[in-house]
Enzyme design. Structure first.
Site, PDB file in Angstrom:
ATOM      1  N   CYS A   2       0.820  -1.205   0.000  1.00 37.19           N
ATOM      2  CA  CYS A   2       0.000   0.000   0.000  1.00 37.19           C
ATOM      3  C   CYS A   2       0.856   1.257   0.000  1.00 37.19           C
ATOM      4  O   CYS A   2       2.003   1.251   0.426  1.00 37.19           O
ATOM      5  CB  CYS A   2      -0.903   0.008   1.228  1.00 37.19           C
ATOM      6  N   ARG A  27       4.647   0.234  -6.509  1.00 38.79           N
ATOM      7  CA  ARG A  27       4.577  -0.652  -5.349  1.00 38.79           C
ATOM      8  C   ARG A  27       3.470  -1.699  -5.492  1.00 38.79           C
ATOM      9  O   ARG A  27       3.455  -2.688  -4.773  1.00 38.79           O
ATOM     10  CB  ARG A  27       4.312   0.180  -4.082  1.00 38.79           C
ATOM     11  N   TRP A  75      -3.388  -2.501  -1.314  1.00 38.07           N
ATOM     12  CA  TRP A  75      -3.138  -3.882  -1.727  1.00 38.07           C
ATOM     13  C   TRP A  75      -3.921  -4.736  -0.751  1.00 38.07           C
ATOM     14  O   TRP A  75      -3.638  -4.760   0.440  1.00 38.07           O
ATOM     15  CB  TRP A  75      -1.643  -4.177  -1.659  1.00 38.07           C
ATOM     16  N   ASN A  99      -1.389   1.928   6.294  1.00 40.90           N
ATOM     17  CA  ASN A  99      -0.603   0.802   5.795  1.00 40.90           C
ATOM     18  C   ASN A  99      -0.266  -0.096   6.976  1.00 40.90           C
ATOM     19  O   ASN A  99       0.016   0.394   8.065  1.00 40.90           O
ATOM     20  CB  ASN A  99       0.704   1.265   5.158  1.00 40.90           C
ATOM     21  N   GLY A 100      -0.221  -1.421   6.740  1.00 42.45           N
ATOM     22  CA  GLY A 100       0.165  -2.344   7.806  1.00 42.45           C
ATOM     23  C   GLY A 100      -1.006  -3.198   8.239  1.00 42.45           C
ATOM     24  O   GLY A 100      -1.934  -3.470   7.480  1.00 42.45           O
ATOM     25  N   GLU A 480      16.916 -23.039  -7.811  1.00 44.31           N
ATOM     26  CA  GLU A 480      16.616 -21.612  -7.836  1.00 44.31           C
ATOM     27  C   GLU A 480      17.891 -20.778  -7.723  1.00 44.31           C
ATOM     28  O   GLU A 480      18.044 -19.753  -8.401  1.00 44.31           O
ATOM     29  CB  GLU A 480      15.645 -21.263  -6.692  1.00 44.31           C
ATOM     30  N   LYS A 484      19.123 -18.088 -10.530  1.00 43.61           N
ATOM     31  CA  LYS A 484      19.407 -16.686 -10.246  1.00 43.61           C
ATOM     32  C   LYS A 484      20.772 -16.299 -10.808  1.00 43.61           C
ATOM     33  O   LYS A 484      20.935 -15.239 -11.412  1.00 43.61           O
ATOM     34  CB  LYS A 484      19.385 -16.419  -8.724  1.00 43.61           C
ATOM     35  N   GLU A 487      20.776 -16.250 -14.711  1.00 44.77           N
ATOM     36  CA  GLU A 487      19.944 -15.169 -15.248  1.00 44.77           C
ATOM     37  C   GLU A 487      20.687 -13.844 -15.312  1.00 44.77           C
ATOM     38  O   GLU A 487      20.551 -13.097 -16.288  1.00 44.77           O
ATOM     39  CB  GLU A 487      18.690 -14.986 -14.385  1.00 44.77           C
ATOM     40  N   HIS A 503      26.451 -39.831  -9.978  1.00 42.99           N
ATOM     41  CA  HIS A 503      25.841 -40.520 -11.119  1.00 42.99           C
ATOM     42  C   HIS A 503      26.105 -39.754 -12.418  1.00 42.99           C
ATOM     43  O   HIS A 503      25.203 -39.594 -13.245  1.00 42.99           O
ATOM     44  CB  HIS A 503      24.344 -40.702 -10.896  1.00 42.99           C
ATOM     45  N   LYS A 599      10.094  -9.808 -17.849  1.00 40.15           N
ATOM     46  CA  LYS A 599       9.535 -10.046 -16.514  1.00 40.15           C
ATOM     47  C   LYS A 599       8.342 -10.997 -16.572  1.00 40.15           C
ATOM     48  O   LYS A 599       8.213 -11.893 -15.760  1.00 40.15           O
ATOM     49  CB  LYS A 599       9.098  -8.717 -15.887  1.00 40.15           C
TER      50      LYS A 599
END
Length: 604
Positions: A2, A27, A75, A99-100, A480, A484, A487, A503, A599
């Site tokens: 938010c 945001r 949000w 916010n929060g 992952e 990263k 990429e 193996h 993206k």
């Protein structure tokens, strides 16, 4: 994530608020609103969706002369994205934006309902304005009522409140969510949840500290600390680079997003943890009726979070789980049985291959669920049910906080299903809930750790490749970590199960092969250690990540001692993200916009 803006002055208040909210669009949000107090009367406008909808609603609204105003991009956390749930929220004669999360909102709301207060929204925020007005009836002035209200709130918040009883004043409070105030030579005051909306408007800014509350009017900026001691504002010159302001002083959006993970994971958990159970208000429990298998389908980083989920579902929920690469699944004429819950995972909700598999599942009459970061995306609209990850906008192409929030959701969901299936004892679920509360701390970046990785990165700029290895759920994390690195550094990297090295891949072992070894203390440590020793014996360069010292490592990255392997998982995740970042920086690459990548992949 938010956003908040506020203004006190004589210019076009509506325009300043809307322009400020535009600067916070990066945001992420699903609704927006403003409230303006002028000549003793409020004007309030709200709209769901993008700011253009709010602009259309306010096109005939004009402010002339002095006014105060507050604005918000929301949000959704408590309650769906609707106009009633959008901020600002109204009392009898006051408005609030926030916010929060107000953790004790349910108890406060119950007391207010007993007093005859009527609530319009499903949000936790609305209790703030009603509690304020309740206190106002028994206080000498609005500030005393606001002070009482803040002391009654539990949780994290950034709050702006306006009231007719003091029509030239904005009241503020900050605890755990960012907030600042800016001033200029024209006597205007501006509030925001980040620097960006204030650039070009304010000359100097004061960053509020946790526990600060107070008020601002045309003649005064009054700040009090958590103990109600008045303190002087500490105004600093405002930076003038908006892009830099959006990055909050970080070199790259990816770096900022790694650091944000502590906050966004807290947002992901928000309202979903009680003392004894996981709460997904967005799910109908009947979604799992008759389900004997969960099939997870995704691409890229989301595929790795799905692989992680498969370990959690089978371990805790005791339900058969399979994981599919979306681009493969859609073309292989798969068998789809109706006792399967089909789950798709996507940061954007628009990933083409994953979206097509969701359509296949719908055509086959399977129950469907999407784990997504973008409300109103194609997948969210199509699936039977949706869980939003609440990661906020992720500008770095290499995903970080989306992965963190997806895995957090899956950990919670595995416990949620475990309760439905009676596959875990209540005491075990309570223990896991306690562990989940520790995750925001586990992903918090320490200066010491980041500096260590900056120094270490210079040793990993050459060689013929990287192996990232781990066992159990740390295998998807190894995948992952390798993704990263490749990429953003363009160096060759592979993720492997530790036990699979002998193996075949161990043939590549030599001093120019860099092995990034994930060695969690609480998950198959001795077996993983043995696998790494096999590589060390063949002269591979070993970088070990563990809480336990490892004498065979050429480089050792020590993480905190944790009580559970999932806390180790999240801390190692941050280490891998930062290591990839710093190697890429040393190679001079564009960290946020790596070559050949987008993206959101909306084509095959």
């Amino acid at each position: 994530m938010c956003g908040i803006v506020g203004y006190i002055g004589k210019r076009n208040t509506k325009k300043i608020l809307l322009d400020g909210l535009k600067e916070l669009e990066y945001r992420g949000y699903d609704s927006a609103g403003i409230a303006v107090l002028q000549n003793g009367e409020f004007s309030n406008f709200k709209a769901i969706g993008k700011l253009v909808n709010l602009e259309e609603k306010t096109k005939d609204f004009i402010t002339n002369g002095f006014a105060i105003g507050i604005g918000h991009t929301r949000w959704a956390t408590h309650g769906k994205p609707t106009e009633l749930n959008a901020h600002p929220h109204l009392g009898e004669s006051s408005y609030v934006v926030h916010n929060g999360i107000i953790e004790n909102y349910a108890a406060l709301k119950k007391e207010l309902l007993a007093c005859g207060v009527k609530f319009l929204s499903q949000t936790d925020t609305e209790v703030i304005v009603h509690q304020f007005e309740k206190n106002l009836k028994n206080s000498k002035n609005a500030f005393e009522a606001f002070s009482k209200t803040i002391k009654e709130l539990e949780g994290a918040y950034a709050i702006l409140l306006t009231t007719k009883s003091q029509p030239d004043t904005i009241f503020f409070a900050k605890h755990g969510s960012p907030m600042l105030v800016g001033i200029n030579d024209a006597g205007e005051s501006f509030f925001a949840s980040s620097d960006t909306p204030l650039i070009g408007q304010a000359k100097e800014v004061n960053y509020f500290e946790d526990g600060d509350f107070g008020f601002v009017n045309p003649s005064e900026v009054a700040i009090y600390d958590r103990d109600s001691n008045e303190r002087k504002p500490n105004f600093k010159k405002l930076k003038e680079d908006k892009l830099s302001a959006q990055k909050d002083g970080f070199r790259f959006f990816m770096e900022k997003e790694i650091y944000e993970q502590s906050h966004v994971v807290a947002d992901t958990l928000m309202g979903r943890l009680s003392d004894s159970e996981i709460i997904f208000d967005e799910l109908d429990k009947s979604l799992f009726d008759g389900i004997n298998e969960i099939k997870l389908c995704a691409c890229g980083t989301s595929y790795h979070s799905a692989l992680s989920a498969s370990y959690l579902f089978e371990r805790y929920s005791k339900i058969r789980t399979s994981v599919e690469v979306a681009s493969e699944f859609r073309y292989r004429n798969p068998i789809m049985s109706k006792d399967t819950l089909f789950v798709v995972i996507s940061q954007s909700g628009e990933t083409a291959d994953t979206l097509e598999t969701l359509k296949m599942a719908k055509e086959a009459k399977l129950k469907t669920l999407v784990i997504c970061n973008v409300d109103n995306s194609s997948m969210v609209r199509l699936a039977d049910s949706c869980i939003l990850t609440r990661a906020g906008i992720e500008k770095g192409v290499a995903s970080t906080k989306a992965f963190a929030t997806q895995v957090t959701i899956f950990w919670m969901l595995s416990l949620y299903v475990a309760k439905l299936r009676n596959s875990m004892k209540k005491e075990e679920i309570i223990k896991h809930i306690s562990l989940l509360r520790e995750v925001p701390g586990s992903v918090k970046v320490s200066d010491e750790m980041h500096e260590r990785l900056k120094r270490l990165s210079k040793r990993y700029l050459h060689g013929h490749g990287f192996f990232f290895i781990g066992r159990d759920i740390f295998y998807p994390l190894a995948l992952e970590g390798a993704l990263k690195l490749k990429e953003i550094s363009y160096l060759h990297a592979e993720g492997y199960p530790s036990g699979e090295m002998k193996h075949g891949p161990i043939a590549l072992a030599d001093p120019e092969l860099f092995t990034i070894a994930l060695l969690p203390e609480h998950m198959l440590y001795e077996k993983s250690r043995s696998n790494v020793e096999e590589l060390s014996a063949r002269d591979s360069t070993i970088c070990a990540i563990s809480s336990l010292e490892f004498d065979k490592a050429d480089d050792f990255i020590k993480i905190k001692n944790s009580s559970h392997y999932m806390l180790e998982f999240f801390e190692m995740m941050v280490v891998l993200q930062l290591l990839a970042l710093e190697i890429s920086v040393r190679l001079g690459n564009d960290v946020d916009m790596p070559r050949n990548l987008a993206k959101s992949v909306t084509v095959e």
